[in-house]
Design a protein around this motif. Sequence first.
Motif, short mmCIF file in Angstrom:
data_model
loop_
_atom_site.label_atom_id
_atom_site.label_comp_id
_atom_site.label_asym_id
_atom_site.label_seq_id
_atom_site.Cartn_x
_atom_site.Cartn_y
_atom_site.Cartn_z
N GLY A 212 35.25 43.98 38.42
CA GLY A 212 35.80 43.34 39.61
C GLY A 212 36.94 42.41 39.23
N VAL A 213 37.81 42.18 40.17
CA VAL A 213 38.89 41.23 39.97
C VAL A 213 38.30 39.84 40.20
CG1 VAL A 213 41.13 40.44 40.81
CG2 VAL A 213 40.63 42.89 40.68
N PRO A 214 38.45 38.93 39.25
CA PRO A 214 37.87 37.60 39.41
C PRO A 214 38.45 36.87 40.63
CG PRO A 214 38.70 37.92 37.18
CD PRO A 214 39.16 39.09 37.99
N GLU A 215 37.64 36.02 41.23
CA GLU A 215 38.11 35.23 42.36
C GLU A 215 39.30 34.38 41.92
OE1 GLU A 215 36.40 31.80 45.32
OE2 GLU A 215 34.99 33.23 44.44
N GLY A 216 40.29 34.28 42.81
CA GLY A 216 41.47 33.50 42.49
C GLY A 216 42.52 34.27 41.71
N HIS A 217 42.32 35.56 41.58
CA HIS A 217 43.25 36.42 40.85
C HIS A 217 43.73 37.56 41.74
CE1 HIS A 217 41.36 34.24 37.61
NE2 HIS A 217 42.28 34.67 36.79
N VAL A 218 44.86 38.16 41.36
CA VAL A 218 45.44 39.25 42.12
C VAL A 218 45.79 40.37 41.15
CG1 VAL A 218 47.40 39.95 43.55
CG2 VAL A 218 46.43 37.67 43.81
N PRO A 219 45.38 41.61 41.45
CA PRO A 219 45.77 42.72 40.59
C PRO A 219 47.20 43.16 40.91
CG PRO A 219 44.41 43.52 42.38
CD PRO A 219 44.49 42.03 42.53
N VAL A 220 47.96 43.51 39.88
CA VAL A 220 49.32 44.02 40.07
C VAL A 220 49.57 45.18 39.10
CG1 VAL A 220 50.30 41.84 40.88
CG2 VAL A 220 50.36 42.35 38.46
N TYR A 221 50.35 46.14 39.56
CA TYR A 221 50.85 47.20 38.68
C TYR A 221 52.28 46.84 38.31
CZ TYR A 221 46.98 50.38 39.70
OH TYR A 221 45.75 50.97 39.81
N VAL A 222 52.56 46.86 37.02
CA VAL A 222 53.88 46.49 36.53
C VAL A 222 54.46 47.66 35.78
CG1 VAL A 222 55.15 44.91 35.04
CG2 VAL A 222 53.19 44.07 36.35
N GLY A 223 55.73 47.94 36.03
CA GLY A 223 56.42 49.00 35.30
C GLY A 223 57.76 49.29 35.93
N ASP A 224 58.65 49.82 35.13
CA ASP A 224 59.99 50.13 35.62
C ASP A 224 60.15 51.62 35.85
OD1 ASP A 224 59.85 50.78 32.97
OD2 ASP A 224 61.75 49.86 32.40
N GLY A 225 59.07 52.29 36.09
CA GLY A 225 59.09 53.72 36.36
C GLY A 225 57.67 54.25 36.29
N GLU A 226 57.51 55.51 36.49
CA GLU A 226 56.17 56.10 36.46
C GLU A 226 55.65 56.28 35.04
OE1 GLU A 226 54.16 56.62 39.05
OE2 GLU A 226 55.73 55.69 40.23
N GLU A 227 56.55 56.29 34.02
CA GLU A 227 56.11 56.53 32.65
C GLU A 227 55.30 55.36 32.11
OE1 GLU A 227 59.82 56.25 32.86
OE2 GLU A 227 59.69 58.11 33.96
N GLU A 228 55.79 54.15 32.31
CA GLU A 228 55.13 52.98 31.74
C GLU A 228 54.71 52.04 32.87
OE1 GLU A 228 55.91 49.46 28.48
OE2 GLU A 228 57.61 50.42 29.43
N VAL A 229 53.49 52.22 33.35
CA VAL A 229 52.93 51.34 34.38
C VAL A 229 51.62 50.80 33.83
CG1 VAL A 229 52.01 51.20 36.71
CG2 VAL A 229 54.01 52.62 36.25
N GLU A 230 51.47 49.49 33.91
CA GLU A 230 50.26 48.85 33.40
C GLU A 230 49.70 47.92 34.47
OE1 GLU A 230 49.01 46.16 29.55
OE2 GLU A 230 50.66 47.58 29.38
N ARG A 231 48.39 47.84 34.51
CA ARG A 231 47.73 46.98 35.48
C ARG A 231 47.42 45.62 34.85
NH1 ARG A 231 43.86 48.37 40.12
NH2 ARG A 231 42.95 46.36 40.59
N PHE A 232 47.73 44.57 35.59
CA PHE A 232 47.46 43.20 35.17
C PHE A 232 46.63 42.53 36.25
CE2 PHE A 232 51.23 44.30 32.87
CZ PHE A 232 51.16 43.61 31.67
N VAL A 233 45.85 41.54 35.86
CA VAL A 233 45.13 40.70 36.80
C VAL A 233 45.68 39.29 36.60
CG1 VAL A 233 42.88 39.84 37.54
CG2 VAL A 233 43.11 42.18 36.72
N VAL A 234 46.38 38.79 37.62
CA VAL A 234 47.16 37.56 37.51
C VAL A 234 46.52 36.45 38.34
CG1 VAL A 234 49.44 36.57 37.95
CG2 VAL A 234 49.25 38.94 37.21
N ARG A 235 46.52 35.25 37.81
CA ARG A 235 46.01 34.11 38.59
C ARG A 235 46.88 33.92 39.82
NH1 ARG A 235 45.48 29.95 33.81
NH2 ARG A 235 46.99 28.89 35.14
N ALA A 236 46.25 33.79 40.97
CA ALA A 236 46.97 33.69 42.25
C ALA A 236 47.90 32.49 42.28
CB ALA A 236 45.98 33.64 43.41
N GLU A 237 47.54 31.40 41.61
CA GLU A 237 48.39 30.21 41.62
C GLU A 237 49.77 30.46 41.01
OE1 GLU A 237 47.16 27.76 37.66
OE2 GLU A 237 45.63 27.95 39.20
#
Length: 121
Positions: free
Chosen positions: A26-51
Motif C-alpha cells: 500500500g501507499v503510505p498515508e501522506g504519500h502520493v504515487p507518481v510515474y516518472v519518465g520521459d517516454g514509454e521506455e524508461e518509466v519508474e514508479r515513485f512514492v513521494v511525500r505529499a508535502e
Amino acid sequence: MKEMIRRLSRVGDSSQYEGKDGRRRGVPEGHVPVYVGDGEEEVERFVVRAELLSRPAFVELLHRSAQEYGYNQRGVLRIPCPVPVFRRILRSLLAASAAVAADEAQVDLIRSFDEEFLAAS
C-alpha cells in the motif's frame, strides 16, 4: 494546480502497488504515487511525500505534467521527466526538508534554553 493536488490526494486506484520483490504494497498515508519518465521506455514508479508537492521544483514538474497530459489525468500522476533528473530533484527536496526540520528542532532547543535561563533568574 490546486485541483490537481486535490485529485492526487484522492487517487483511489493507485493505493496499492507492486514492489521490486513482486509483493503488493500500500501507499503510505501522506504519500502520493507518481510515474516518472520521459517516454514509454524508461518509466519508474515513485512514492513521494505529499508535502513535497508544494515545493517550487515539484510545482514546476506538476506544471509540465499538466502541459503534457492535461489536468484530467486518471489514476497515478505521470511526470514527464528523465528518471535520473527526478531522483536528483527528489534527493534535493528531501535534504531541504531535513534541513528545515533540523532548523525547527534547533529553534525549539534554543527556546527551551531561554525558558530555563529565565526560570533560573
